[in-house]
Enzyme design. Structure first.
Site, PDB file in Angstrom:
ATOM      1  N   ASP A  13      19.328  23.011  20.083  1.00 18.99           N
ATOM      2  CA  ASP A  13      20.785  23.210  20.123  1.00 18.99           C
ATOM      3  C   ASP A  13      21.273  24.382  19.263  1.00 18.99           C
ATOM      4  OD1 ASP A  13      19.907  20.603  20.816  1.00 18.99           O
ATOM      5  OD2 ASP A  13      21.943  19.822  20.641  1.00 18.99           O
ATOM      6  N   GLU A  44      24.609  23.557  24.103  1.00 16.56           N
ATOM      7  CA  GLU A  44      25.846  22.777  24.290  1.00 16.56           C
ATOM      8  C   GLU A  44      26.795  22.861  23.097  1.00 16.56           C
ATOM      9  OE1 GLU A  44      25.960  18.653  23.993  1.00 16.56           O
ATOM     10  OE2 GLU A  44      25.024  18.773  22.032  1.00 16.56           O
ATOM     11  N   ASN A  45      26.294  23.353  21.942  1.00 14.81           N
ATOM     12  CA  ASN A  45      27.165  23.472  20.761  1.00 14.81           C
ATOM     13  C   ASN A  45      27.355  24.915  20.318  1.00 14.81           C
ATOM     14  OD1 ASN A  45      25.124  20.887  19.885  1.00 14.81           O
ATOM     15  ND2 ASN A  45      27.318  20.509  20.060  1.00 14.81           N
ATOM     16  N   ASN A  72      25.995  16.386  26.104  1.00 16.49           N
ATOM     17  CA  ASN A  72      27.235  15.624  26.109  1.00 16.49           C
ATOM     18  C   ASN A  72      28.471  16.492  25.885  1.00 16.49           C
ATOM     19  OD1 ASN A  72      25.699  15.664  23.580  1.00 16.49           O
ATOM     20  ND2 ASN A  72      27.455  14.651  22.667  1.00 16.49           N
ATOM     21  N   HIS A  73      28.299  17.718  25.341  1.00 18.16           N
ATOM     22  CA  HIS A  73      29.453  18.594  25.105  1.00 18.16           C
ATOM     23  C   HIS A  73      29.656  19.648  26.200  1.00 18.16           C
ATOM     24  CE1 HIS A  73      30.390  16.907  21.251  1.00 18.16           C
ATOM     25  NE2 HIS A  73      29.173  17.134  20.794  1.00 18.16           N
ATOM     26  N   HIS A 157      18.341  15.269  26.581  1.00 14.75           N
ATOM     27  CA  HIS A 157      19.349  15.361  25.530  1.00 14.75           C
ATOM     28  C   HIS A 157      19.778  13.943  25.180  1.00 14.75           C
ATOM     29  CE1 HIS A 157      22.182  17.923  23.358  1.00 14.75           C
ATOM     30  NE2 HIS A 157      23.070  16.962  23.548  1.00 14.75           N
ATOM     31  N   HIS A 182      19.659  17.252  20.930  1.00 12.57           N
ATOM     32  CA  HIS A 182      20.881  16.513  20.576  1.00 12.57           C
ATOM     33  C   HIS A 182      20.960  16.071  19.126  1.00 12.57           C
ATOM     34  CE1 HIS A 182      24.461  14.014  20.755  1.00 12.57           C
ATOM     35  NE2 HIS A 182      23.756  12.997  20.310  1.00 12.57           N
ATOM     36  N   HIS A 184      19.709  17.431  16.465  1.00 15.13           N
ATOM     37  CA  HIS A 184      19.756  18.616  15.608  1.00 15.13           C
ATOM     38  C   HIS A 184      18.766  18.551  14.444  1.00 15.13           C
ATOM     39  CE1 HIS A 184      24.077  19.871  16.950  1.00 15.13           C
ATOM     40  NE2 HIS A 184      23.331  19.442  17.946  1.00 15.13           N
TER      41      HIS A 184
HETATM   42 FE   LIG Z   1      23.902  19.350  20.069  1.00 14.66          FE
HETATM   43 FE   LIG Z   2      24.558  16.694  22.061  1.00 11.40          FE
END
Ligand SMILES: [Fe+2]
Ligand SMILES: [Fe+2]
Length: 267
Positions: A13, A44-45, A72-73, A157, A182, A184
């Site tokens: 990520d 995603e982040n 999820n983001h 994820h 996910h 991290h």
């Molecule tokens: Fe993430």
């Molecule tokens: Fe995530």
């Protein structure tokens, strides 16, 4: 298609500006020195810690990323939705319900190698998604109709270690690599299962090192002390590029070598 060793790098990520800086400065040189054929990166982040902007996506592609995966983001930046439709190299989890914008898997070509990528979202301690296990089955089954076999790379994820290990062993022998994203936090459990699938529970984050999973510690610590939800901001500061390098042998159809990567920025 080539039949020598296919070396791919799976990166965890990308978080905020520090993550974008690590990705865009460390990745190009790493691709050269480690002789990487293809790069799959979870982003995603990337943009301010939540979601991905179209501009940041293009910066990652310029830095050498071949396929961007999500989580999820993924749907938090509304201007990103059309990009999910138009850019084949950007994936969102495949086990969103039917009709969700974008695509969750794809077949790609790089340096004379063909490979498939599947992005899935976990359910334990997360969301009531469609079953990621059955979704993986369905995608892998559909790829059997392709003229020649090719390695499948799975970015799962997910929050739960046990769900990730279950997915790795469920797909052992059917995927070239199953890696988690996910949390991290990079895990030190990289290995190759008996059936030839490379596995690691979490690739870790590409972002600021002295952070609470990417965010500035000040308010993150205050949250713990007070139980008040202080606003979290991405941490800037020296960071690392993290992930896993996998060597895959197209002749045996097995991963033959894995190497965990945590490349720190020079200070
Ligand atoms: Fe993430
Ligand atoms: Fe995530």
């Amino acid at each position: 298609m080539r039949t020598d060793i296919f070396r791919f790098f799976l990166a965890g990520d990308v978080f905020g500006a520090a993550g974008m800086r690590c990705a865009t400065t460390l990745l190009p040189e790493f691709i050269q020195t480690a002789r990487i054929d293809a790069v799959v990166m979870n982003a995603e982040n990337a943009t301010f810690g939540i979601g991905l902007s179209p501009e940041d996506a293009e910066k990652l592609f310029l830095a050498g990323v071949d396929v961007v995966t999500g989580g999820n983001h993924t749907f938090e930046k509304r201007d990103f939705w059309p990009v999910l439709e138009s850019r084949e190299q950007i994936l969102r989890p495949a086990n969103f319900p039917e009709g969700t914008p974008g695509r969750g898997f794809g077949i790609f070509e790089k340096n004379g190698f063909r490979f498939g990528v599947i992005n899935l979202l976990g359910r334990e301690d997360m969301y009531p998604m469609d079953c990621p296990f059955r979704r993986a089955d369905a995608v892998l089954e559909s790829w059997k109709a392709e003229a020649a076999p090719f390695p499948a790379i799975v970015d799962f994820h997910a929050e739960s270690n046990r769900e990730k290990e279950a997915m790795g062993l469920y797909l052992d022998g059917r995927a070239a690599a199953v890696v988690g994203t996910h949390t991290h936090v990079q895990t030190a459990d990289e290995r190759i299962f008996a059936g030839g699938t490379a596995y690691m529970t979490d690739l870790g984050m590409t972002g600021a090192d002295d952070s609470v999973i990417g965010v500035d510690p000040e308010n993150a610590v205050k949250r713990n002390l007070s139980q008040v939800l202080y606003k979290l901001e991405p941490r800037d500061g020296p960071g690392s590029l993290r992930g896993l390098v996998v060597d895959y042998d197209p002749v045996s159809g097995r991963a033959v070598r894995v190497e965990r990567i945590a490349l720190r920025e020079k200070q």
